[in-house]
Write a protein that holds these residues in place. Structure first.
Motif, PDB file in Angstrom:
ATOM      1  N   ASN A 131       0.772  -1.058   0.172  1.00  0.00           N
ATOM      2  CA  ASN A 131      -0.310   0.119   0.229  1.00  0.00           C
ATOM      3  C   ASN A 131       1.359   1.275  -0.165  1.00  0.00           C
ATOM      4  OD1 ASN A 131      -1.987  -1.291  -0.012  1.00  0.00           O
ATOM      5  ND2 ASN A 131      -3.076  -1.367   1.899  1.00  0.00           N
ATOM      6  N   GLY A 132       1.850   1.218  -0.977  1.00  0.00           N
ATOM      7  CA  GLY A 132       2.802   2.631  -0.990  1.00  0.00           C
ATOM      8  C   GLY A 132       4.184   2.450   0.260  1.00  0.00           C
ATOM      9  N   LYS A 133       4.096   1.888   0.741  1.00  0.00           N
ATOM     10  CA  LYS A 133       4.901   1.463   2.224  1.00  0.00           C
ATOM     11  C   LYS A 133       5.621   0.885   2.088  1.00  0.00           C
ATOM     12  CE  LYS A 133       1.834   4.212   5.632  1.00  0.00           C
ATOM     13  NZ  LYS A 133       1.428   4.436   7.288  1.00  0.00           N
ATOM     14  N   PRO A 134       7.023   1.170   2.400  1.00  0.00           N
ATOM     15  CA  PRO A 134       8.079   0.433   2.248  1.00  0.00           C
ATOM     16  C   PRO A 134       8.542  -0.191   4.064  1.00  0.00           C
ATOM     17  CG  PRO A 134       9.390   2.522   1.865  1.00  0.00           C
ATOM     18  CD  PRO A 134       7.484   2.498   2.347  1.00  0.00           C
ATOM     19  N   LYS A 135       8.109  -2.115   3.614  1.00  0.00           N
ATOM     20  CA  LYS A 135       7.926  -2.531   4.903  1.00  0.00           C
ATOM     21  C   LYS A 135       7.962  -4.392   4.269  1.00  0.00           C
ATOM     22  CE  LYS A 135       3.165  -1.055   6.432  1.00  0.00           C
ATOM     23  NZ  LYS A 135       3.733  -1.174   7.468  1.00  0.00           N
ATOM     24  N   LEU A 136       8.601  -4.755   5.371  1.00  0.00           N
ATOM     25  CA  LEU A 136       9.055  -6.034   5.388  1.00  0.00           C
ATOM     26  C   LEU A 136       7.759  -7.512   4.812  1.00  0.00           C
ATOM     27  CD1 LEU A 136      11.371  -7.130   8.126  1.00  0.00           C
ATOM     28  CD2 LEU A 136      12.202  -6.917   5.836  1.00  0.00           C
ATOM     29  N   MET A 137       7.700  -7.904   3.189  1.00  0.00           N
ATOM     30  CA  MET A 137       5.883  -8.248   3.901  1.00  0.00           C
ATOM     31  C   MET A 137       5.683  -9.822   4.706  1.00  0.00           C
ATOM     32  SD  MET A 137       5.884  -9.148  -0.742  1.00  0.00           S
ATOM     33  CE  MET A 137       7.931  -8.696  -0.769  1.00  0.00           C
ATOM     34  N   CYS A 138       7.138 -10.474   5.391  1.00  0.00           N
ATOM     35  CA  CYS A 138       5.953 -10.804   6.096  1.00  0.00           C
ATOM     36  C   CYS A 138       5.675 -10.962   7.756  1.00  0.00           C
ATOM     37  CB  CYS A 138       8.243 -11.895   6.968  1.00  0.00           C
ATOM     38  SG  CYS A 138       8.984 -11.018   6.774  1.00  0.00           S
ATOM     39  N   MET A 139       6.303  -9.194   7.619  1.00  0.00           N
ATOM     40  CA  MET A 139       5.921  -8.883   9.266  1.00  0.00           C
ATOM     41  C   MET A 139       4.863  -8.102   8.722  1.00  0.00           C
ATOM     42  SD  MET A 139       7.888 -10.009  10.769  1.00  0.00           S
ATOM     43  CE  MET A 139       7.535  -9.420  12.210  1.00  0.00           C
ATOM     44  N   THR A 140       3.723  -7.990   7.975  1.00  0.00           N
ATOM     45  CA  THR A 140       2.813  -7.046   7.484  1.00  0.00           C
ATOM     46  C   THR A 140       1.255  -7.786   7.787  1.00  0.00           C
ATOM     47  OG1 THR A 140       4.553  -5.709   6.030  1.00  0.00           O
ATOM     48  CG2 THR A 140       1.729  -5.081   5.736  1.00  0.00           C
ATOM     49  N   ARG A 141       1.214  -7.717   8.639  1.00  0.00           N
ATOM     50  CA  ARG A 141      -0.402  -8.860   8.820  1.00  0.00           C
ATOM     51  C   ARG A 141      -1.333  -8.343   8.229  1.00  0.00           C
ATOM     52  NH1 ARG A 141      -0.487 -11.460  14.180  1.00  0.00           N
ATOM     53  NH2 ARG A 141      -2.725 -12.155  13.618  1.00  0.00           N
ATOM     54  N   MET A 142      -2.360  -9.184   7.111  1.00  0.00           N
ATOM     55  CA  MET A 142      -3.000  -8.604   6.666  1.00  0.00           C
ATOM     56  C   MET A 142      -4.229  -8.017   7.081  1.00  0.00           C
ATOM     57  SD  MET A 142      -2.308  -9.546   3.233  1.00  0.00           S
ATOM     58  CE  MET A 142      -4.126 -10.579   2.350  1.00  0.00           C
ATOM     59  N   ASP A 143      -4.428  -8.756   8.590  1.00  0.00           N
ATOM     60  CA  ASP A 143      -5.398  -7.582   9.440  1.00  0.00           C
ATOM     61  C   ASP A 143      -5.358  -6.477   9.834  1.00  0.00           C
ATOM     62  OD1 ASP A 143      -3.955  -8.258  11.528  1.00  0.00           O
ATOM     63  OD2 ASP A 143      -5.556  -9.702  12.555  1.00  0.00           O
ATOM     64  N   GLN A 144      -4.237  -6.011   9.092  1.00  0.00           N
ATOM     65  CA  GLN A 144      -4.131  -4.840  10.008  1.00  0.00           C
ATOM     66  C   GLN A 144      -3.630  -3.632   8.863  1.00  0.00           C
ATOM     67  OE1 GLN A 144      -0.044  -5.089  12.084  1.00  0.00           O
ATOM     68  NE2 GLN A 144      -1.083  -5.310  14.249  1.00  0.00           N
ATOM     69  N   LEU A 145      -4.350  -4.374   7.574  1.00  0.00           N
ATOM     70  CA  LEU A 145      -4.753  -3.967   6.553  1.00  0.00           C
ATOM     71  C   LEU A 145      -5.724  -3.335   5.870  1.00  0.00           C
ATOM     72  CD1 LEU A 145      -1.941  -5.291   4.189  1.00  0.00           C
ATOM     73  CD2 LEU A 145      -1.409  -3.015   5.639  1.00  0.00           C
ATOM     74  N   PRO A 146      -6.453  -2.013   5.635  1.00  0.00           N
ATOM     75  CA  PRO A 146      -7.887  -2.127   5.285  1.00  0.00           C
ATOM     76  C   PRO A 146      -8.116  -3.583   4.199  1.00  0.00           C
ATOM     77  CG  PRO A 146      -6.247   0.418   3.951  1.00  0.00           C
ATOM     78  CD  PRO A 146      -5.630  -1.174   4.668  1.00  0.00           C
ATOM     79  N   LEU A 147      -9.032  -3.925   4.182  1.00  0.00           N
ATOM     80  CA  LEU A 147      -9.541  -4.558   2.575  1.00  0.00           C
ATOM     81  C   LEU A 147     -10.789  -4.404   2.270  1.00  0.00           C
ATOM     82  CD1 LEU A 147      -8.846  -7.809   5.410  1.00  0.00           C
ATOM     83  CD2 LEU A 147      -7.729  -7.226   3.657  1.00  0.00           C
ATOM     84  N   ASP A 148     -11.075  -3.141   1.702  1.00  0.00           N
ATOM     85  CA  ASP A 148     -11.981  -2.263   1.768  1.00  0.00           C
ATOM     86  C   ASP A 148     -11.773  -2.301   0.475  1.00  0.00           C
ATOM     87  OD1 ASP A 148     -10.714  -0.965   2.915  1.00  0.00           O
ATOM     88  OD2 ASP A 148     -12.077   1.651   2.555  1.00  0.00           O
ATOM     89  N   LYS A 149     -10.048  -2.090  -0.034  1.00  0.00           N
ATOM     90  CA  LYS A 149      -9.734  -2.140  -1.481  1.00  0.00           C
ATOM     91  C   LYS A 149      -8.954  -3.004  -0.931  1.00  0.00           C
ATOM     92  CE  LYS A 149     -10.686   3.458  -0.860  1.00  0.00           C
ATOM     93  NZ  LYS A 149      -9.648   4.054   0.053  1.00  0.00           N
ATOM     94  N   PRO A 150      -8.430  -2.768  -2.695  1.00  0.00           N
ATOM     95  CA  PRO A 150      -7.390  -3.968  -3.133  1.00  0.00           C
ATOM     96  C   PRO A 150      -5.918  -3.904  -2.725  1.00  0.00           C
ATOM     97  CG  PRO A 150      -8.685  -3.727  -5.139  1.00  0.00           C
ATOM     98  CD  PRO A 150      -8.812  -2.888  -3.700  1.00  0.00           C
ATOM     99  N   ILE A 151      -4.697  -4.307  -2.128  1.00  0.00           N
ATOM    100  CA  ILE A 151      -3.424  -4.198  -1.794  1.00  0.00           C
ATOM    101  C   ILE A 151      -3.016  -4.221  -2.152  1.00  0.00           C
ATOM    102  CG2 ILE A 151      -2.273  -4.950   0.739  1.00  0.00           C
ATOM    103  CD1 ILE A 151      -4.421  -6.680   1.819  1.00  0.00           C
TER     104      ILE A 151
END
Lengths: 246, 240
Positions: free
Chosen positions: A66-86
């Motif tokens: 979602n435009g932010k630099p992150k480690l994919m393995c440490m980014t939980r799906m339930d902390q992302l807004p799921l109403d729009k595509p990630i």
């Protein structure tokens, strides 16, 4: 019914590419890297992603979620807004090799240019000793996992393409060497001239994205900037050092 | 990337907008208050914008201008404020991983005028001296016609000076000067002392941004309070 998430994943290479949409089923504790692995396993085996430990310690799976630099393995799906595509894309500061994999070798080339640790003479018993309080500051910098998310978000590298500039990761490394109680090498002239550390305008994005929570700007970059000020811009400090020989 | 181009889905523009509104309001108010040149004193209270108060026959403008350059320079070159205004006013970058104005020349802090940011420590020296004067003003604010007392204004001036002290003594340059510039904290007695000083400033430094904002608010509020008392708009309530 099992919940699902929509993902827009960058597909392409150095010549160009576009986002492609996928749908993945969600499960408890799922991270973005799991979703990418699901796509690889079930929908498209040609999707490329670099990963290794899946525990936030190897620094391989850096990308932009979602435009932010992150480690994919440490980014939980339930902390992302799921109403729009990630959206999932590779780090933008570096050349793309394929899909989510980019070429970070520039970082290793810059690293080679930093003068190495040069310890002072050993004690008569042939050893070196130091106090814990002398080394506390430096230990924070040793937490770096070289994921290069800080390099990716640094606008001097990302937007202005200043390739002489070390970037936050290597300013942290220089700080760890410069503040080391046993080191004797002087890197300040290089820092000011060759590596142009003045290009950093301390907007702190590096600190915001660091997965190891290293206080990059306040504890590494600003102290280095202050050392450069003392050496090159402060006549009072110069006079003091001359008089008291320190 | 063009200005504002990003895949971010959060309200990344909100923080720079709030900074523009916060700084903007302060700059408008403080400029007006400095140009006013009167209503800066009431009873034992002196507005921090005018302290230390210098009154000279040859100076025909507001006495605030004789002193405001120092805190202005201190804040303008402060490492926190630099981050805030580079992002909010210069959009360089407007937020992390957000596009900037395309194809603009960038030299960071290597060339004029931003190379002057390196003067921060000199402004800090003056700011520390001013803090001592402001504490003296707080002491004075306890004495009403040579009798001890406490008014709401006393508390306002006390809180303002307290938060200005936290902001000033959490400064990154001070942190470097008291001990951060050393490589070894255990080499001599003075180094031990400097390690203690550095640890103390480091502790305050973790909240430097917070102190910067609170003190910006309280210094404006303190001037406004004294001004309203001097103009007769409000009456200072005596607590003791």
């Amino acid at each position: 019914m099992q919940k699902k998430a929509q993902l827009k994943v960058f597909r392409g290479d150095s010549k160009g590419g576009a986002f492609k949409e996928y749908e993945v089923p969600l499960h408890e504790g799922m991270v973005v890297l799991d979703a990418i692995h699901h796509i690889q396993a079930k929908e498209d085996t040609t999707l490329s992603v670099r990963w290794n430990c899946k525990a936030g310690k190897c620094g391989s799976c850096g990308g932009e979620v979602n435009g932010k630099p992150k480690l994919m393995c440490m980014t939980r799906m339930d902390q992302l807004p799921l109403d729009k595509p990630i959206t999932v894309e590779p780090m933008k500061a570096f050349p793309i090799i394929k899909d989510l994999v980019c070429d970070v070798s520039w970082n290793y080339e810059i690293n080679k240019q930093i003068p190495k640790f040069k310890p002072k003479e050993a004690l008569p018993d042939g050893t070196w000793r130091m106090q814990q309080k002398d080394i506390d500051r430096v230990q924070e910098f040793r937490k770096c996992i070289e994921c290069f998310l800080c390099q990716d978000v640094c606008h001097v590298i990302r937007n202005h393409k200043k390739n002489n500039f070390l970037g936050p990761r290597f300013l942290v490394r220089v700080a760890s060497l410069e503040m080391h109680p046993l080191d004797t090498e002087d890197r300040l002239p290089l820092l000011k001239e060759k590596f142009e550390m003045g290009l950093c305008n301390i907007t702190k994005c590096c600190t915001e994205v660091c997965p190891e929570h290293i206080t990059i700007t306040d504890n590494a970059i600003i102290p280095l900037k202050e050392r450069v000020v003392t050496r090159y811009y402060d006549p009072v400090a110069k006079f003091w050092q001359k008089v008291f020989k320190r | 990337m063009s200005l504002g181009e990003t895949q971010r889905k959060d309200l990344w523009w909100l923080q720079p907008l709030l900074v523009v509104l916060g700084f903007g309001s302060f700059v408008v108010y403080s400029t007006w208050a400095a140009f006013e040149g009167n209503n800066y004193q009431w009873g034992p209270y002196l507005s921090p914008f005018y302290s230390p108060l210098f009154l000279f026959d040859w100076w025909h403008w507001s006495p605030a201008f004789l002193i405001l350059w120092a805190p202005l320079g201190f804040r303008a070159t402060c490492y926190y404020y630099r981050k805030a205004y580079y992002r909010s006013f210069f959009l360089d970058p407007p937020a992390c991983a957000v596009g900037e104005i395309a194809e603009h020349r960038y030299s960071g802090e290597t060339k004029f005028p931003f190379i002057l940011q390196n003067l921060h420590r000199f402004f800090m020296y003056v700011a520390v001296a001013i803090i001592l004067v402001l504490w003296y003003d707080v002491y004075e604010a306890f004495w009403f016609d040579e009798k001890f007392g406490i008014g709401v204004g006393t508390l306002v001036l006390f809180l303002n000076t307290f938060f200005l002290s936290l902001y000033t003594f959490s400064c990154h340059s001070l942190r470097h000067i008291v001990g951060g510039g050393l490589d070894c904290f255990s080499s001599c007695a003075l180094a031990h002392l400097r390690h203690k000083a550095w640890s103390g400033v480091s502790l305050l430094n973790e909240r430097h941004m917070l102190w910067a904002w609170i003190s910006l608010f309280t210094v404006g509020l303190a001037d406004l309070y004294v001004r309203l008392c001097a103009m007769g708009v409000i009456n200072d309530i005596r607590l003791i």
